[in-house]
Structures are given as structure tokens and as C-alpha cells.
Scaffold this motif. Structure first.
Motif, PDB file in Angstrom:
ATOM      1  N   PRO A 107      28.123  36.251  47.743  1.00  0.00           N
ATOM      2  CA  PRO A 107      29.409  36.823  47.324  1.00  0.00           C
ATOM      3  C   PRO A 107      30.511  35.780  47.479  1.00  0.00           C
ATOM      4  CG  PRO A 107      28.266  38.211  48.959  1.00  0.00           C
ATOM      5  CD  PRO A 107      27.606  36.868  48.969  1.00  0.00           C
ATOM      6  N   VAL A 108      31.301  35.607  46.423  1.00  0.00           N
ATOM      7  CA  VAL A 108      32.274  34.507  46.390  1.00  0.00           C
ATOM      8  C   VAL A 108      33.695  35.041  46.230  1.00  0.00           C
ATOM      9  CG1 VAL A 108      32.937  32.383  45.224  1.00  0.00           C
ATOM     10  CG2 VAL A 108      30.521  32.999  45.363  1.00  0.00           C
ATOM     11  N   ILE A 109      34.583  34.545  47.084  1.00  0.00           N
ATOM     12  CA  ILE A 109      36.012  34.872  46.979  1.00  0.00           C
ATOM     13  C   ILE A 109      36.659  33.904  45.993  1.00  0.00           C
ATOM     14  CG2 ILE A 109      38.213  34.990  48.212  1.00  0.00           C
ATOM     15  CD1 ILE A 109      36.628  35.662  50.730  1.00  0.00           C
ATOM     16  N   THR A 110      37.288  34.458  44.968  1.00  0.00           N
ATOM     17  CA  THR A 110      37.975  33.643  43.960  1.00  0.00           C
ATOM     18  C   THR A 110      39.433  34.076  43.870  1.00  0.00           C
ATOM     19  OG1 THR A 110      37.493  35.140  42.133  1.00  0.00           O
ATOM     20  CG2 THR A 110      35.807  33.496  42.669  1.00  0.00           C
ATOM     21  N   GLU A 111      40.182  33.401  43.016  1.00  0.00           N
ATOM     22  CA  GLU A 111      41.618  33.671  42.916  1.00  0.00           C
ATOM     23  C   GLU A 111      41.905  35.113  42.508  1.00  0.00           C
ATOM     24  OE1 GLU A 111      45.464  32.113  40.339  1.00  0.00           O
ATOM     25  OE2 GLU A 111      43.837  30.701  40.795  1.00  0.00           O
ATOM     26  N   ARG A 112      41.078  35.673  41.615  1.00  0.00           N
ATOM     27  CA  ARG A 112      41.327  37.023  41.113  1.00  0.00           C
ATOM     28  C   ARG A 112      40.531  38.089  41.857  1.00  0.00           C
ATOM     29  NH1 ARG A 112      41.184  34.983  34.808  1.00  0.00           N
ATOM     30  NH2 ARG A 112      43.353  34.266  34.734  1.00  0.00           N
ATOM     31  N   CYS A 113      40.005  37.735  43.010  1.00  0.00           N
ATOM     32  CA  CYS A 113      39.311  38.714  43.843  1.00  0.00           C
ATOM     33  C   CYS A 113      40.336  39.656  44.465  1.00  0.00           C
ATOM     34  CB  CYS A 113      38.522  37.994  44.942  1.00  0.00           C
ATOM     35  SG  CYS A 113      37.801  39.085  46.158  1.00  0.00           S
ATOM     36  N   ASN A 114      40.199  40.964  44.208  1.00  0.00           N
ATOM     37  CA  ASN A 114      41.157  41.948  44.687  1.00  0.00           C
ATOM     38  C   ASN A 114      40.648  42.753  45.880  1.00  0.00           C
ATOM     39  OD1 ASN A 114      43.157  41.418  42.690  1.00  0.00           O
ATOM     40  ND2 ASN A 114      41.909  42.530  41.190  1.00  0.00           N
ATOM     41  N   VAL A 115      39.625  42.239  46.544  1.00  0.00           N
ATOM     42  CA  VAL A 115      39.038  42.939  47.682  1.00  0.00           C
ATOM     43  C   VAL A 115      39.447  42.225  48.965  1.00  0.00           C
ATOM     44  CG1 VAL A 115      36.891  43.723  48.753  1.00  0.00           C
ATOM     45  CG2 VAL A 115      37.082  43.620  46.260  1.00  0.00           C
ATOM     46  N   GLN A 116      39.927  43.007  49.930  1.00  0.00           N
ATOM     47  CA  GLN A 116      40.359  42.433  51.199  1.00  0.00           C
ATOM     48  C   GLN A 116      39.193  42.371  52.185  1.00  0.00           C
ATOM     49  OE1 GLN A 116      43.472  41.184  51.665  1.00  0.00           O
ATOM     50  NE2 GLN A 116      43.767  41.682  49.489  1.00  0.00           N
ATOM     51  N   PHE A 117      39.035  41.222  52.861  1.00  0.00           N
ATOM     52  CA  PHE A 117      37.970  41.054  53.845  1.00  0.00           C
ATOM     53  C   PHE A 117      38.575  40.621  55.167  1.00  0.00           C
ATOM     54  CE2 PHE A 117      35.605  40.735  49.929  1.00  0.00           C
ATOM     55  CZ  PHE A 117      34.437  41.408  50.230  1.00  0.00           C
ATOM     56  N   SER A 118      38.391  41.482  56.155  1.00  0.00           N
ATOM     57  CA  SER A 118      38.841  41.140  57.494  1.00  0.00           C
ATOM     58  C   SER A 118      38.170  42.074  58.492  1.00  0.00           C
ATOM     59  CB  SER A 118      40.372  41.259  57.617  1.00  0.00           C
ATOM     60  OG  SER A 118      40.787  42.581  57.332  1.00  0.00           O
ATOM     61  N   GLY A 119      37.708  41.518  59.597  1.00  0.00           N
ATOM     62  CA  GLY A 119      37.171  42.309  60.688  1.00  0.00           C
ATOM     63  C   GLY A 119      36.065  43.272  60.308  1.00  0.00           C
ATOM     64  N   ASP A 120      36.231  44.526  60.758  1.00  0.00           N
ATOM     65  CA  ASP A 120      35.223  45.561  60.542  1.00  0.00           C
ATOM     66  C   ASP A 120      35.008  45.838  59.063  1.00  0.00           C
ATOM     67  OD1 ASP A 120      34.914  45.795  63.234  1.00  0.00           O
ATOM     68  OD2 ASP A 120      36.156  47.590  63.454  1.00  0.00           O
ATOM     69  N   ARG A 121      36.056  45.733  58.270  1.00  0.00           N
ATOM     70  CA  ARG A 121      35.921  46.011  56.835  1.00  0.00           C
ATOM     71  C   ARG A 121      34.935  45.037  56.191  1.00  0.00           C
ATOM     72  NH1 ARG A 121      41.197  46.571  53.150  1.00  0.00           N
ATOM     73  NH2 ARG A 121      41.340  48.455  54.432  1.00  0.00           N
ATOM     74  N   ALA A 122      35.029  43.765  56.546  1.00  0.00           N
ATOM     75  CA  ALA A 122      34.117  42.771  55.996  1.00  0.00           C
ATOM     76  C   ALA A 122      32.679  43.049  56.425  1.00  0.00           C
ATOM     77  CB  ALA A 122      34.541  41.376  56.443  1.00  0.00           C
ATOM     78  N   ASP A 123      32.498  43.409  57.699  1.00  0.00           N
ATOM     79  CA  ASP A 123      31.157  43.707  58.210  1.00  0.00           C
ATOM     80  C   ASP A 123      30.564  44.921  57.499  1.00  0.00           C
ATOM     81  OD1 ASP A 123      31.385  41.596  59.971  1.00  0.00           O
ATOM     82  OD2 ASP A 123      32.023  42.850  61.661  1.00  0.00           O
ATOM     83  N   LYS A 124      31.374  45.938  57.268  1.00  0.00           N
ATOM     84  CA  LYS A 124      30.890  47.149  56.602  1.00  0.00           C
ATOM     85  C   LYS A 124      30.514  46.876  55.147  1.00  0.00           C
ATOM     86  CE  LYS A 124      33.379  50.476  59.502  1.00  0.00           C
ATOM     87  NZ  LYS A 124      34.471  51.478  59.568  1.00  0.00           N
ATOM     88  N   ARG A 125      31.311  46.059  54.471  1.00  0.00           N
ATOM     89  CA  ARG A 125      30.992  45.739  53.072  1.00  0.00           C
ATOM     90  C   ARG A 125      29.687  44.958  52.994  1.00  0.00           C
ATOM     91  NH1 ARG A 125      32.176  49.078  50.012  1.00  0.00           N
ATOM     92  NH2 ARG A 125      31.589  47.663  48.335  1.00  0.00           N
ATOM     93  N   TYR A 126      29.524  44.012  53.899  1.00  0.00           N
ATOM     94  CA  TYR A 126      28.292  43.214  53.896  1.00  0.00           C
ATOM     95  C   TYR A 126      27.076  44.111  54.164  1.00  0.00           C
ATOM     96  CZ  TYR A 126      24.973  39.491  54.893  1.00  0.00           C
ATOM     97  OH  TYR A 126      23.877  38.667  54.874  1.00  0.00           O
ATOM     98  N   ALA A 127      27.191  45.003  55.149  1.00  0.00           N
ATOM     99  CA  ALA A 127      26.086  45.908  55.468  1.00  0.00           C
ATOM    100  C   ALA A 127      25.784  46.824  54.288  1.00  0.00           C
ATOM    101  CB  ALA A 127      26.428  46.726  56.714  1.00  0.00           C
ATOM    102  N   HIS A 128      26.822  47.273  53.601  1.00  0.00           N
ATOM    103  CA  HIS A 128      26.629  48.127  52.430  1.00  0.00           C
ATOM    104  C   HIS A 128      25.900  47.378  51.329  1.00  0.00           C
ATOM    105  CE1 HIS A 128      27.458  51.066  49.284  1.00  0.00           C
ATOM    106  NE2 HIS A 128      27.935  50.073  48.552  1.00  0.00           N
ATOM    107  N   TRP A 129      26.305  46.151  51.052  1.00  0.00           N
ATOM    108  CA  TRP A 129      25.642  45.351  50.013  1.00  0.00           C
ATOM    109  C   TRP A 129      24.188  45.094  50.374  1.00  0.00           C
ATOM    110  CZ3 TRP A 129      30.183  41.348  49.973  1.00  0.00           C
ATOM    111  CH2 TRP A 129      31.260  41.887  49.249  1.00  0.00           C
ATOM    112  N   HIS A 130      23.924  44.867  51.649  1.00  0.00           N
ATOM    113  CA  HIS A 130      22.538  44.650  52.078  1.00  0.00           C
ATOM    114  C   HIS A 130      21.705  45.903  51.831  1.00  0.00           C
ATOM    115  CE1 HIS A 130      19.100  43.778  54.723  1.00  0.00           C
ATOM    116  NE2 HIS A 130      19.417  42.507  54.532  1.00  0.00           N
ATOM    117  N   GLY A 131      22.305  47.070  52.049  1.00  0.00           N
ATOM    118  CA  GLY A 131      21.611  48.313  51.765  1.00  0.00           C
ATOM    119  C   GLY A 131      21.327  48.490  50.279  1.00  0.00           C
ATOM    120  N   VAL A 132      22.277  48.128  49.439  1.00  0.00           N
ATOM    121  CA  VAL A 132      22.080  48.179  47.990  1.00  0.00           C
ATOM    122  C   VAL A 132      20.923  47.260  47.585  1.00  0.00           C
ATOM    123  CG1 VAL A 132      23.112  47.589  45.753  1.00  0.00           C
ATOM    124  CG2 VAL A 132      24.472  48.804  47.475  1.00  0.00           C
TER     125      VAL A 132
END
Length: 242
Positions: free
Chosen positions: A109-134
Motif C-alpha cells: 500500500p502506497v501513500i501518494t499525493e492524492r491519497c485521502n486516507v489518514q494513517f496514524s496510530g491505532d487507525r493505521a494498525d486497524k486498516r492494515y489488519a483489515h486488509w490482511h483479512g481481505v
């Protein structure tokens, strides 16, 4: 009737029976309502897969007896790394799901200039865990017994400098080169932009890093469509589709 498959990282060659992990138990017993005697398949994500049969089903745990070791593989001869610009919600889920179904080996997963998703702390961990589940669910469904690598979220600058493949491609609707003009690679890195696409500066940056800009049609595709379509094209040309 299709036999349910479950990702079970605890699976090893030394076992004859296995206590199902909590997530597998919950899916098999509480969601699919499988009973004692039901046939299932278990794989560990590293190439090992067994036929199995439920021998004990309880409210909080279940056990299976391992049967024949399966040798059929569903991996493509083309090693693909997908650099996926991060998009919101279901679009990112779809891109990851279809990438697994289409045989990708590594997803970054790559952060680019037009990426509108915020990643910090628990939110980043939860998104990563969710993607791993997918990714895991897609592996179960598609018959793959090797679980692709889901790398940590990284920036475009970093990933461009680290990419090391025979062929590195970035999708650009204004490019003059098509997939059919390229030579067959042994391994491939594919860069896909997020919602809104990559900026001209980012595409130029990728090209400076050794990426070839390609396009494959007159229409502008959504990010999740672009990655799926591009992967289908490269697997048809150089992999195991078609």
C-alpha cells in the motif's frame, strides 16, 4: 459441492489432528454451520494444504483430523509486486481482493499525493489488519495455498527507490506504450495510482526511477478497476491466464 478452505497458519507436517484457530472455528461453525464429519481443507499460507474432517465440534472450539496432503498449486509463474495507491474503504478492499485472485505475490500500500486516507496510530494498525483479512479471505476463496505478502504502508518516494524487478510499470492514460509492445519479464512491479490517479510529477518521478509508463485503452478507469484490468492483462500475456 465446493469444500470450504480455511487459512490455518498453525498447520504443519508433523500433525495428524489440529485444534482449529479461533477465527477458523468461528467461520466454520458459527457462520457456515458445519457439523461433525464435515469435510474441509486447511492451508498454512506457505504452500502446505491438507484435506481434513471435523471430528469434534463444540461451542467454543473444534478439532479436525488431517487427511491427504494436497500437491496442486495455484501460483503464477510470473512474480508480481503490486504498488497500490491507497484509496478509501471498499475500493482498496476490492483492489486487494482481486489482486490476490489474480496471483499477485506482494502487495504494497502506497501513500501518494492524492491519497485521502489518514494513517496514524491505532487507525493505521486497524486498516492494515483489515486488509490482511481481505487478503486471507481471497486466498481461501481462490484456491491459493501461498499467502501473498502484505507489506507495510510506505511512501511513493521510498517504494520507487526500492523496486527491483525485470520490468517496472506505471499506468498512465497519456502514455504511448501498450502492454503488447513489452518483452516478457520473469518478475514485474506494477504501480497503480489512488482515487484521482497519480500526478504528472509522480509519474515522471516513477519514470526517473526506471518505471515504464503504459496505457491500455482510451478510457479512464477507476483505481480498483485499473489494477484488476492491468493484472489480468499481464497474467494473460506473460502469466497463467488465457
Amino acid at each position: 459441492m465446493r469444500i470450504p478452505r480455511f487459512f490455518c497458519p498453525e498447520l504443519s507436517l508433523e500433525q495428524t489432528t489440529i485444534l482449529l484457530p479461533e477465527t477458523v472455528h468461528r467461520h466454520a461453525i458459527q457462520v457456515l454451520r458445519l457439523k461433525t464429519g464435515a469435510e474441509i481443507r486447511l492451508f498454512n499460507g506457505e504452500g502446505l494444504e491438507y484435506e481434513a474432517r471435523l471430528t469434534e465440534v463444540q461451542k467454543r472450539q473444534s478439532q479436525a483430523e488431517l487427511g491427504q496432503k494436497l500437491t496442486k498449486q495455484a501460483e503464477s509463474p510470473l512474480n508480481i509486486t503490486l504498488l497500490q495507491g491507497i484509496s478509501r474503504g471498499e475500493r482498496m478492499d476490492y483492489a486487494i481482493q482481486k489482486a490476490v485472485e489474480l496471483g499477485v505475490n506482494t502487495i504494497i500500500p502506497v501513500i501518494t499525493e492524492r491519497c485521502n486516507v489518514q494513517f496514524s496510530g491505532d487507525r493505521a494498525d486497524k486498516r492494515y489488519a483489515h486488509w490482511h483479512g481481505v487478503m486471507t479471505s481471497a486466498c481461501e476463496q481462490s484456491g491459493r495455498c501461498f499467502l501473498p505478502t502484505l507489506a507495510a504502508v510506505t511512501t511513493l518516494d521510498t517504494v520507487i527507490n526500492q523496486a527491483d524487478s525485470d520490468l517496472k510499470l506505471v499506468l498512465d492514460p497519456e502514455a504511448n506504450t501498450g502492454f503488447g509492445q513489452l518483452q516478457k519479464p520473469r518478475n514485474l512491479t506494477l504501480l497503480i495510482g489512488p482515487e484521482g490517479g497519480l500526478t504528472n510529477i509522480e509519474i515522471a518521478q516513477a519514470q526517473t526511477g526506471g518505471f515504464t509508463a503504459v496505457q491500455f485503452g482510451p478510457r479512464i478507469l477507476r483505481t480498483e478497476t485499473a489494477s484488476t484490468a492491468a493484472l489480468a492483462v499481464v497474467q494473460t500475456l506473460w502469466g497463467d491466464l488465457g
